[in-house]
Scaffold this active site. Structure first.
Site: not given
Length: 431
Positions: A263, A278, A350, A353, A391
């Site tokens: 990403r 991230r 987070e 999800s 993460r």
């Protein structure tokens, strides 16, 4: 993607619901294009019927020895008019499709109002955030001090927002992947897949990454061939069933895979860019469920439990929140975020999800099933992280760090590692 007729029938209700996520629906454009499409179909059908009648008259005149020249000339003109009508129908359909592809999913009524994480509604907390008799380090300082994380050499190789894991760090990453896949395949009933990391534009469009998020994707081009690096295994897993009709007896289908994810994270620079939180490339275990439309919410709840099971196995404190309508992803109608406690930030962040897409992706990708009457209908899809490995590794290091600079790992990882403690100098050790 939406059915244009359904949006038009909903009218102001569709406008209201999309406004909750900050999207202004131009319903008049949808209505105009739908009307033009229907008109072009009607004209083409009428011309084909007329052409068929003229063709019959040509045959009749030929059999009786009559003059067919005028009729043949009329038939040629009709064929040209049919080609023009079909071209117009195709042009309008493409324009309507392009518009529909840009309209996000309708948020569920259960999603709270709001447009950011500040409006998320907490459902529950599980586990107690650890307390320390010392100042806890973040995973970057801890991992680099132990010699198991190397962000400097990663930057030398690829620039910022990449990582190198070394020794017991790399072993811990591999152990987490295997633990998650074992949980999902042996306990939760998913079928593991190994899938391509490069996919076509059509595949990216099927799950909603294109055209909306093209700037976030890494694209490749060799000669005239265009392929995209996947941002998540959701893309290839869901599209395995693109343009297929799945018998209802085969639903639900539960799929999982571990892949690297790529990403660009356009627009996120300066936010969560330290460490493993991230990155441009990271490893993730993904879950996808394809089901009957009426079952998607129940399947979402089930999948949320599967993601939570991973955190429970690792003795990590976390919470579950429902995202606000305006903070819900483009393709989702409802999303739960699972947030893990990070001691260094003194807050929940987070880590997974889980989203109910309803039939939105099924319609875009052509994934269909049959209803109780045997009629073909778009299938529903549900997707969730189970879990992103970097993460999770960061949370394990931070929540389980010890006063001497070591990390005492959860017992669940011992069968995969052969040891439980990573010493302050990065060496494996028994507890």
């Amino acid at each position: 993607m939406h059915d244009a007729r359904a949006l038009i029938d909903m009218g102001d209700e569709a406008v209201r619901r999309l406004a909750r996520r900050g999207y202004t629906l131009d319903l008049s454009s949808v209505e105009s294009l739908q009307s033009r499409r229907n008109q072009s179909i009607r004209i083409a059908d009428e011309l084909r019927a007329e052409s068929k009648t003229v063709a019959a008259e040509v045959q009749k005149a030929a059999r009786t020895g009559g003059d067919t020249s005028a009729l043949k000339d009329q038939a040629r003109k009709l064929k040209e008019q049919i080609r023009e009508a079909e071209a117009e129908q195709e042009r309008v359909q493409e324009e309507l499709t392009r518009l529909l592809l840009t309209i996000p999913n309708l948020p569920a009524d259960e999603a709270p109002d709001g447009d950011s994480e500040d409006f998320a509604v907490e459902q529950r907390r599980v586990g107690t955030p650890p307390t320390f008799s010392f100042e806890p380090k973040d995973h970057v300082d801890l991992g680099e001090a132990m010699g198991i994380l190397d962000f400097g050499r990663a930057t030398k190789l690829s620039g910022p927002r990449f990582s190198v894991l070394r020794g017991t760090g790399a072993a811990l990453e591999r152990a987490l992947v295997t633990l998650f896949l074992d949980l999902h395949t042996r306990r939760h009933g998913y079928t593991e897949h190994s899938v391509p990391f490069l996919v076509t534009r059509k595949t990216m469009t099927g799950t909603g990454q294109l055209p909306k998020f093209e700037e976030d994707l890494f694209a490749t081009g060799v000669a005239d061939r265009e392929l995209f690096l996947i941002p998540t295994a959701e893309v290839p897993l869901t599209n395995l069933y693109a343009d297929e009709i799945i018998p209802p007896t085969e639903l639900p289908i539960a799929l999982t895979a571990q892949t690297p994810c790529f990403r660009s994270e356009a627009g996120s620079y300066g936010r969560d860019t330290r460490g493993l939180i991230r990155q441009h490339q990271f490893s993730k275990v993904e879950m996808v469920r394809i089901c009957a439309p009426d079952d998607s919410r129940a399947e979402m709840e089930k999948m949320t439990g599967h993601a939570e099971a991973c955190l429970k196995e690792l003795d990590l404190a976390y919470r579950v929140v429902t995202l606000a309508a305006g903070d819900t992803g483009f393709s989702a109608q409802l999303t739960y975020d699972i947030e893990v406690w990070l001691p260094s930030q003194n807050t929940y962040r987070e880590i997974s999800s889980v989203s109910d897409f309803g039939t939105f992706q099924g319609r875009r990708a052509g994934i269909r099933t049959r209803d109780e009457h045997g009629k073909s209908t778009p299938a529903a899809t549900v997707n969730g992280s189970g879990l992103p490995v970097g993460r999770t590794l960061a949370a394990v290091l931070e929540q389980h760090q010890q006063p001497d600079g070591s990390v005492l790992l959860p017992q669940s990882l011992v069968p995969y590692l052969g040891f439980r403690r990573i010493t302050a100098d990065g060496k494996p050790s028994e507890a």
